[in-house]
Design a protein around this motif. Structure first.
Motif, PDB file in Angstrom:
ATOM      1  N   GLN A 101       5.492 -16.582  -7.474  1.00 38.70           N
ATOM      2  CA  GLN A 101       5.866 -17.895  -8.030  1.00 38.70           C
ATOM      3  C   GLN A 101       7.290 -17.892  -8.574  1.00 38.70           C
ATOM      4  O   GLN A 101       8.022 -18.863  -8.413  1.00 38.70           O
ATOM      5  CB  GLN A 101       4.882 -18.274  -9.144  1.00 38.70           C
ATOM      6  N   TYR A 102       7.699 -16.815  -9.224  1.00 35.72           N
ATOM      7  CA  TYR A 102       9.007 -16.753  -9.869  1.00 35.72           C
ATOM      8  C   TYR A 102       9.979 -15.848  -9.113  1.00 35.72           C
ATOM      9  O   TYR A 102      10.923 -15.333  -9.707  1.00 35.72           O
ATOM     10  CB  TYR A 102       8.866 -16.290 -11.323  1.00 35.72           C
ATOM     11  N   HIS A 103       9.785 -15.672  -7.827  1.00 37.23           N
ATOM     12  CA  HIS A 103      10.661 -14.811  -7.028  1.00 37.23           C
ATOM     13  C   HIS A 103      12.130 -15.205  -7.225  1.00 37.23           C
ATOM     14  O   HIS A 103      12.505 -16.347  -6.997  1.00 37.23           O
ATOM     15  CB  HIS A 103      10.293 -14.901  -5.545  1.00 37.23           C
ATOM     16  N   GLY A 104      12.926 -14.240  -7.687  1.00 37.76           N
ATOM     17  CA  GLY A 104      14.354 -14.472  -7.881  1.00 37.76           C
ATOM     18  C   GLY A 104      14.695 -15.356  -9.057  1.00 37.76           C
ATOM     19  O   GLY A 104      15.847 -15.727  -9.246  1.00 37.76           O
ATOM     20  N   LYS A 105      13.710 -15.714  -9.858  1.00 41.71           N
ATOM     21  CA  LYS A 105      13.926 -16.584 -11.018  1.00 41.71           C
ATOM     22  C   LYS A 105      13.479 -15.862 -12.285  1.00 41.71           C
ATOM     23  O   LYS A 105      12.779 -14.868 -12.230  1.00 41.71           O
ATOM     24  CB  LYS A 105      13.122 -17.882 -10.880  1.00 41.71           C
ATOM     25  N   THR A 106      13.848 -16.428 -13.406  1.00 40.39           N
ATOM     26  CA  THR A 106      13.405 -15.923 -14.697  1.00 40.39           C
ATOM     27  C   THR A 106      12.295 -16.821 -15.222  1.00 40.39           C
ATOM     28  O   THR A 106      12.439 -18.053 -15.234  1.00 40.39           O
ATOM     29  CB  THR A 106      14.577 -15.887 -15.697  1.00 40.39           C
ATOM     30  N   ARG A 107      11.191 -16.216 -15.647  1.00 40.77           N
ATOM     31  CA  ARG A 107      10.088 -16.986 -16.236  1.00 40.77           C
ATOM     32  C   ARG A 107      10.543 -17.637 -17.538  1.00 40.77           C
ATOM     33  O   ARG A 107      11.422 -17.122 -18.225  1.00 40.77           O
ATOM     34  CB  ARG A 107       8.907 -16.059 -16.552  1.00 40.77           C
ATOM     35  N   PRO A 108       9.875 -18.732 -17.936  1.00 38.26           N
ATOM     36  CA  PRO A 108      10.256 -19.410 -19.179  1.00 38.26           C
ATOM     37  C   PRO A 108      10.082 -18.534 -20.434  1.00 38.26           C
ATOM     38  O   PRO A 108      10.744 -18.760 -21.436  1.00 38.26           O
ATOM     39  CB  PRO A 108       9.307 -20.616 -19.248  1.00 38.26           C
TER      40      PRO A 108
END
Length: 177
Positions: A101-108
């Motif tokens: 779900q958060y591939h390449g992103k930072t979780r909140p």
């Protein structure tokens, strides 16, 4: 009201903490957000102890995160503890799902510069949490049961039931009876 939410990675602590924070109108502190600096750099131990010590002096809060070395600081201040003691199958599945779900992103609930990652040592840590960490957690909880309400969640259904109880009763649900 001071509530801590603990358990293994992937147990659902952050989601649960956000939900009850909204219901109870309490500030939520995700420890991962404060512990991990950009690039997955850990906060130095003395600084981390000081941060936790200051944090628990706030009037009311929900603190999401295990961090065993400083758990006693939070346990001593807590009115209630929610321990997510879920199956390693569920926690591992959720971590893999979160990674996608958060591939390449930072979780909140993480600091910027800490993109979602997954490796074998992390999966082993989650898989072995019950065996390696749970006994010490239960021992610590038994020591604090005199002043804090202890709630152990073993299934996602129990977590949903707890949310409904909090919706109906508010903070009074967490009062020791």
């Amino acid at each position: 009201m001071k509530i801590i939410v603990i358990g293994s990675s992937g147990a659902g602590k952050s989601t649960f903490s956000r939900q009850i924070g909204e219901l109870l109108r309490l500030p939520v502190y995700h420890l991962d957000l404060y512990f991990w600096k950009p690039g997955w750099v850990q906060t130095p131990h003395d600084e981390w102890v000081q941060f936790n010590t200051q944090l628990v002096h706030n009037k009311a809060w929900i603190i999401d995160g295990y961090y065993g070395r400083t758990l006693d600081i939070r346990l001593q201040a807590a009115d209630a503890v929610v321990f997510f003691d879920l199956s390693p199958w569920i926690a591992t599945y959720r971590v893999i799902k979160r990674r996608i779900q958060y591939h390449g992103k930072t979780r909140p609930d993480l600091n910027e510069g800490c993109p979602e990652s997954l490796d074998w040592p992390f999966i082993k840590l989650i898989w072995n949490y019950r065996r390696d960490k749970r006994p010490a957690v239960l021992e610590k909880l038994s020591k604090h049961a005199g002043h804090a309400k202890i709630i152990i969640i073993r299934t996602p259904k129990e977590a949903r039931t707890l949310i409904r109880n909090i919706q109906n009763e508010g903070t009074s649900f967490f009062e020791k009876r």
